[in-house]
Design an enzyme around this catalytic site. Structure first.
Site, mmCIF file in Angstrom:
data_model
loop_
_atom_site.group_PDB
_atom_site.id
_atom_site.type_symbol
_atom_site.label_atom_id
_atom_site.label_comp_id
_atom_site.label_asym_id
_atom_site.label_seq_id
_atom_site.Cartn_x
_atom_site.Cartn_y
_atom_site.Cartn_z
ATOM 1 N N THR A 86 2.632 -3.923 -2.812
ATOM 2 C CA THR A 86 1.519 -4.882 -2.837
ATOM 3 C C THR A 86 0.478 -4.399 -3.837
ATOM 4 O O THR A 86 0.299 -3.191 -4.025
ATOM 5 C CB THR A 86 0.828 -5.020 -1.454
ATOM 6 O OG1 THR A 86 0.496 -3.721 -0.977
ATOM 7 C CG2 THR A 86 1.703 -5.736 -0.450
ATOM 8 N N GLN A 144 -3.149 -12.726 -2.410
ATOM 9 C CA GLN A 144 -1.781 -12.285 -2.738
ATOM 10 C C GLN A 144 -1.044 -13.275 -3.643
ATOM 11 O O GLN A 144 0.133 -13.560 -3.412
ATOM 12 C CB GLN A 144 -0.958 -12.115 -1.455
ATOM 13 C CG GLN A 144 -1.266 -10.843 -0.678
ATOM 14 C CD GLN A 144 -0.139 -10.479 0.274
ATOM 15 O OE1 GLN A 144 0.342 -11.320 1.022
ATOM 16 N NE2 GLN A 144 0.301 -9.237 0.241
ATOM 17 N N TYR A 147 2.076 -11.360 -4.851
ATOM 18 C CA TYR A 147 3.064 -11.043 -3.810
ATOM 19 C C TYR A 147 3.685 -12.333 -3.238
ATOM 20 O O TYR A 147 4.908 -12.420 -3.060
ATOM 21 C CB TYR A 147 2.352 -10.247 -2.718
ATOM 22 C CG TYR A 147 3.239 -9.670 -1.642
ATOM 23 C CD1 TYR A 147 3.835 -8.421 -1.794
ATOM 24 C CD2 TYR A 147 3.443 -10.343 -0.444
ATOM 25 C CE1 TYR A 147 4.615 -7.863 -0.789
ATOM 26 C CE2 TYR A 147 4.221 -9.803 0.567
ATOM 27 C CZ TYR A 147 4.808 -8.561 0.387
ATOM 28 O OH TYR A 147 5.580 -8.020 1.396
ATOM 29 N N PRO A 177 10.090 -11.242 6.941
ATOM 30 C CA PRO A 177 9.335 -10.560 7.999
ATOM 31 C C PRO A 177 7.887 -11.042 8.042
ATOM 32 O O PRO A 177 7.316 -11.417 7.020
ATOM 33 C CB PRO A 177 9.373 -9.078 7.588
ATOM 34 C CG PRO A 177 10.398 -8.975 6.518
ATOM 35 C CD PRO A 177 10.442 -10.319 5.847
ATOM 36 N N GLY A 178 7.327 -10.985 9.232
ATOM 37 C CA GLY A 178 5.884 -11.165 9.372
ATOM 38 C C GLY A 178 5.205 -9.829 9.167
ATOM 39 O O GLY A 178 5.684 -8.971 8.412
HETATM 40 N N1 CAA Z 1 -9.282 -17.370 3.864
HETATM 41 C C1 CAA Z 1 -10.451 -17.771 3.341
HETATM 42 N N2 CAA Z 1 -11.386 -16.922 2.925
HETATM 43 C C2 CAA Z 1 -11.140 -15.626 3.061
HETATM 44 C C3 CAA Z 1 -9.944 -15.137 3.612
HETATM 45 C C4 CAA Z 1 -9.010 -16.070 4.015
HETATM 46 N N3 CAA Z 1 -7.844 -15.698 4.572
HETATM 47 N N4 CAA Z 1 -9.981 -13.781 3.608
HETATM 48 C C5 CAA Z 1 -11.165 -13.447 3.074
HETATM 49 N N5 CAA Z 1 -11.866 -14.553 2.755
HETATM 50 C C6 CAA Z 1 -13.198 -14.612 2.177
HETATM 51 C C7 CAA Z 1 -14.129 -13.653 2.876
HETATM 52 O O1 CAA Z 1 -14.623 -14.247 4.066
HETATM 53 C C8 CAA Z 1 -15.191 -13.455 1.830
HETATM 54 O O2 CAA Z 1 -16.043 -14.585 1.808
HETATM 55 P P1 CAA Z 1 -17.605 -14.421 1.486
HETATM 56 O O3 CAA Z 1 -17.710 -13.778 0.138
HETATM 57 O O4 CAA Z 1 -18.106 -15.830 1.510
HETATM 58 O O5 CAA Z 1 -18.142 -13.555 2.600
HETATM 59 C C9 CAA Z 1 -14.398 -13.504 0.521
HETATM 60 O O6 CAA Z 1 -13.185 -14.169 0.836
HETATM 61 C C10 CAA Z 1 -14.113 -12.140 -0.006
HETATM 62 O O7 CAA Z 1 -13.235 -11.505 0.903
HETATM 63 P P2 CAA Z 1 -13.066 -9.978 0.922
HETATM 64 O O8 CAA Z 1 -14.344 -9.300 1.282
HETATM 65 O O9 CAA Z 1 -11.879 -9.680 1.753
HETATM 66 O O10 CAA Z 1 -12.772 -9.670 -0.636
HETATM 67 P P3 CAA Z 1 -12.272 -8.385 -1.258
HETATM 68 O O11 CAA Z 1 -12.183 -8.601 -2.731
HETATM 69 O O12 CAA Z 1 -12.988 -7.189 -0.764
HETATM 70 O O13 CAA Z 1 -10.774 -8.263 -0.666
HETATM 71 C C11 CAA Z 1 -8.512 -8.811 -0.323
HETATM 72 C C12 CAA Z 1 -9.847 -9.279 -0.902
HETATM 73 C C13 CAA Z 1 -8.068 -7.517 -1.012
HETATM 74 C C14 CAA Z 1 -7.509 -9.874 -0.618
HETATM 75 C C15 CAA Z 1 -8.651 -8.567 1.186
HETATM 76 O O14 CAA Z 1 -9.141 -9.737 1.786
HETATM 77 C C16 CAA Z 1 -7.313 -8.224 1.818
HETATM 78 O O15 CAA Z 1 -6.826 -7.115 1.719
HETATM 79 N N6 CAA Z 1 -6.697 -9.193 2.474
HETATM 80 C C17 CAA Z 1 -5.401 -8.989 3.152
HETATM 81 C C18 CAA Z 1 -4.296 -9.508 2.318
HETATM 82 C C19 CAA Z 1 -3.042 -9.358 3.121
HETATM 83 O O16 CAA Z 1 -2.864 -9.904 4.205
HETATM 84 N N7 CAA Z 1 -2.111 -8.612 2.589
HETATM 85 C C20 CAA Z 1 -0.860 -8.390 3.292
HETATM 86 C C21 CAA Z 1 -0.379 -7.013 2.978
HETATM 87 S S1 CAA Z 1 1.022 -6.600 3.984
HETATM 88 C C22 CAA Z 1 2.234 -7.491 3.343
HETATM 89 O O17 CAA Z 1 2.123 -8.161 2.359
HETATM 90 C C23 CAA Z 1 3.537 -7.417 4.089
HETATM 91 C C24 CAA Z 1 4.050 -8.752 4.397
HETATM 92 O O18 CAA Z 1 5.022 -9.182 3.789
HETATM 93 C C25 CAA Z 1 3.436 -9.538 5.490
#
Ligand code: CAA
Length: 240
Positions: A86, A144, A147, A177-178
């Protein structure tokens, strides 16, 4: 003769569980890994499964690596394309490198492995290719685009290659996978992960073994009529 199976990214996380499950099912298993030597050594010591190092995103290295496996272990009958990385970030912050690494390794790796192993499977009239996609390739995921695009690509790749393999006894399937309790998911910020788990009907992260059971089934003789399919194992997070 035992089937020879190779699992990419097979020394850690979901890949490790798949390597162990295939061995328990009677396959001669080889695990590929990209660079974590210490973990690969510990994995081989614990399981007796040999580990081979190369980057599946590198086309030439993958052809050479698979040729070495075939010379040292035997013709490859089962490929599990599990290796993946990722580089999360919203599009406006994502570099081209973060886009390209994920496409090259996660999706390109499937092509590179299939190029090495599919022709032999086709000639011998039997093969199993199992590609590890993701719930996020089915539903999309904030942060993502790389990804989700690569994993979604894996689902298309699976259905196309399944059509090419069918008449040669080669099945090609995917598992989506989830969120599983691996290092990859542990890297998601805790506050974000909490919200994701709240949306999983089963109410918890999955375990690597729960993905491995699916992969072992798809690799078995009994799964010969399943091809071009995606098995979703995600605790009900996305009912596709
Ligand atoms: N939907 C809508 N808005 C969202 C959101 C979502 N799902 N997630 C975050 N936001 C918003 C936040 O509320 C925030 O809004 P404000 O600025 O208005 O407060 C804004 O987006 C910024 O969010 P972050 O603070 O999270 O921003 P960041 O730049 O620090 O981080 C990120 C962004 C890196 C994407 C982080 O949110 C993150 O790591 N997210 C998880 C991503 C994820 O699920 N990855 C899966 C990895 S595991 C995998 O991939 C295995 C698999 O197959 C399942």
């Amino acid at each position: 003769m035992a089937r020879v199976a190779i699992v990419t990214g097979g020394t850690r996380g979901i890949g490790e569980a798949i390597s162990i499950a295939l061995k328990a099912q009677g396959c001669t298993v080889v695990a590929n890994y990209a660079g974590n030597e210490a973990k690969a050594r510990a994995f081989t010591e614990a399981t007796g499964i040999p580990a081979y190092c190369w980057d599946v995103g590198d086309h030439e290295a993958t052809q050479a690596g698979c040729a070495r496996v075939e010379a040292e272990v035997g013709p490859i009958d089962v490929v599990v394309n599990n290796a993946g990385v990722t580089r999360d970030g919203t599009l406006h912050k994502m570099s081209f490198e973060d886009w390209n690494d994920v496409m090259r390794i996660n999706l390109g790796g499937c092509f590179n492995m299939a190029k090495a192993a599919f022709p032999g499977m086709r000639e011998r009239g039997w093969g199993r290719i199992i590609n590890i996609g993701s719930v996020n390739g089915q539903s999309g995921q904030y942060g993502q685009v790389n990804y989700a695009a690569a994993k979604s690509g894996i689902h298309g790749f699976t259905k196309a290659l399944a059509q090419e393999g069918a008449k040669f006894g080669v099945t090609v399937n995917a598992i989506a996978p989830g969120y599983i309790d691996t290092d990859m998911v542990a890297a998601v910020p805790a506050s974000v992960l909490e919200k994701i788990i709240a949306k999983i009907p089963v109410g918890r992260l999955g375990h690597a073994d729960e993905i491995a059971r699916g992969a072992a089934f798809l690799a078995s003789e009994e799964a010969g009529f399943i091809t071009g399919s995606t098995v979703s194992i995600n605790g009900g997070q996305h009912m596709y």
